[in-house]
Design a protein around this motif. Structure first.
Motif, mmCIF file in Angstrom:
data_model
loop_
_atom_site.group_PDB
_atom_site.id
_atom_site.type_symbol
_atom_site.label_atom_id
_atom_site.label_comp_id
_atom_site.label_asym_id
_atom_site.label_seq_id
_atom_site.Cartn_x
_atom_site.Cartn_y
_atom_site.Cartn_z
ATOM 1 N N LEU A 168 0.832 -1.208 0.000
ATOM 2 C CA LEU A 168 0.000 0.000 0.000
ATOM 3 C C LEU A 168 0.866 1.257 0.000
ATOM 4 O O LEU A 168 0.605 2.209 -0.744
ATOM 5 N N ALA A 169 1.893 1.259 0.838
ATOM 6 C CA ALA A 169 2.777 2.421 0.930
ATOM 7 C C ALA A 169 3.489 2.669 -0.397
ATOM 8 O O ALA A 169 3.548 3.801 -0.891
ATOM 9 N N HIS A 172 1.155 3.964 -3.210
ATOM 10 C CA HIS A 172 0.778 5.365 -3.004
ATOM 11 C C HIS A 172 1.907 6.304 -3.441
ATOM 12 O O HIS A 172 1.676 7.303 -4.125
ATOM 13 N N ILE A 276 5.818 8.460 4.700
ATOM 14 C CA ILE A 276 4.641 7.680 5.061
ATOM 15 C C ILE A 276 5.002 6.732 6.202
ATOM 16 O O ILE A 276 6.104 6.180 6.240
ATOM 17 N N THR A 290 0.809 10.968 6.615
ATOM 18 C CA THR A 290 0.226 9.897 5.805
ATOM 19 C C THR A 290 0.724 8.570 6.361
ATOM 20 O O THR A 290 1.916 8.410 6.638
ATOM 21 N N THR A 291 -0.174 7.607 6.529
ATOM 22 C CA THR A 291 0.208 6.366 7.183
ATOM 23 C C THR A 291 -0.714 5.229 6.784
ATOM 24 O O THR A 291 -1.788 5.447 6.218
ATOM 25 N N VAL A 292 -0.272 4.021 7.077
ATOM 26 C CA VAL A 292 -1.099 2.834 6.875
ATOM 27 C C VAL A 292 -1.774 2.521 8.214
ATOM 28 O O VAL A 292 -1.093 2.248 9.201
ATOM 29 N N LEU A 326 -5.070 2.828 3.907
ATOM 30 C CA LEU A 326 -4.144 3.943 3.715
ATOM 31 C C LEU A 326 -4.849 5.243 4.084
ATOM 32 O O LEU A 326 -5.937 5.545 3.581
#
Length: 332
Positions: A168-169, A172, A276, A290-292, A326
């Motif tokens: 995911l990171a 993005h 992130i 921004t993070t998971v 996310l």
């Protein structure tokens, strides 16, 4: 047929008295660390476990469960604990906390010396790899145990897909147009297990490779989860001749250190550097990171609910995988 080892064999192997062996297994805090390690080494070498029937009898009706976790090292653990306590409130249970310094260590001396001979009805282990010797001991004494954020064959577990989180990171950051990537994670002390940090790196690296981007060893920093070590690693990562324009950190605390290093170096975020993290704790909200997001409270609640089920009516162990999301904020 081989003879079953006894407490006398353990005492002889460790060079201590029988009472010292008993004290180590039942009240480990009352013996020195050196003696405790010697006794536990003898226990593991001989494959000794207390008689299961005696353990079950001693444990019956204690009304106490233990939670062993790196409470003081990771903010995310506190949120998991909130979920544990909320679920435990539905039953007349006492929750006892055991603090372990780091999730990056493979074998926990504290976990090895937990009083499993009658002091607890059940156990929840958070973010600490389960050593095979400890796993055998917990199984032998039939102590219901649920793992959170880690897995081991034969044990209930509640976890997220860390590899998917790394993907995911990466996806993005790629979508944001970045071409030079970095990673900051926590170093392991052993290769006998795979930590969440390493799994997140695995997913991150695989997704970058699938998009045609290589993450070289020089783009990765793995350090102890200590502020000075992390800051030094973050600054080093951001001062190379081919510094990344995007960094994925294995948790929000590590990501915050990248932001601090970027500020010290005069790098604009997100103009010159995107960052992130992972967890989506209060820190991520405070710095608009921004993070998971992983469902921390839910994982603690699910673990306690599963432990209660096992206390009421034991069943075959099962794994529960929780979803990730996310959360996009201003750092990317």
């Amino acid at each position: 047929m081989p003879r079953t080892p006894t407490i006398y064999d353990v005492a002889a192997e460790a060079g201590v008295s029988i009472s010292t062996v008993s004290l180590t297994l039942n009240s480990p805090g009352r013996v020195s660390e050196r003696t405790r390690r010697r006794v536990l080494a003898a226990v593991d070498a001989l494959g000794y476990v207390p008689k299961p029937d005696a353990v079950a009898k001693a444990r019956r009706g204690v009304g106490r469960v233990g939670v062993i976790a790196p409470h003081t090292s990771y903010p995310s653990v506190a949120r998991r604990l909130n979920g544990v306590l909320r679920a435990a409130a539905t039953r007349p249970l006492e929750v006892v906390l055991f603090d372990h310094e780091s999730a990056a260590e493979s074998a926990s001396p504290l976990l090895s010396s937990l009083p499993v001979t009658g002091r607890l009805d059940g156990l929840i282990v958070v973010s600490i790899p389960l050593d095979d010797a400890v796993a055998r001991r917990l199984t032998a004494v039939k102590l219901p145990t649920v793992l959170v954020d880690v897995r081991h064959p034969g044990f209930d577990s509640v976890h997220t897909d860390d590899v998917a989180g790394g993907r995911l990171a990466a996806e993005h950051l790629i979508a944001r147009g970045h071409r030079r990537f970095g990673f900051l994670g926590e170093a392991q002390t052993s290769d006998r297990y795979v930590s969440p940090s390493r799994r997140r790196l695995e997913g991150y690296r695989a997704a970058l490779a699938a998009a045609g981007h290589r993450l070289e060893d020089g783009d990765v920093r793995l350090v102890r989860h200590r502020t000075r070590h992390v800051l030094a690693a973050a600054r080093d990562l951001l001062t190379g001749p081919h510094r990344p324009t995007a960094v994925f950190a294995a948790d929000d605390v590590l990501a915050a250190s990248v932001l601090r290093a970027a500020r010290d170096l005069g790098l604009a975020v997100p103009g010159e550097l995107a960052v992130i993290g992972f967890d989506d704790g209060h820190l991520a909200e405070a710095v608009d990171l921004t993070t998971v997001r992983q469902p921390l409270e839910e994982s603690g609640r699910a673990a306690m609910e599963r432990l209660i089920q096992q206390l009421d009516r034991p069943t075959a162990p099962r794994e529960v995988t929780l979803g990730l999301e996310l959360v996009v904020r201003t750092t990317t």
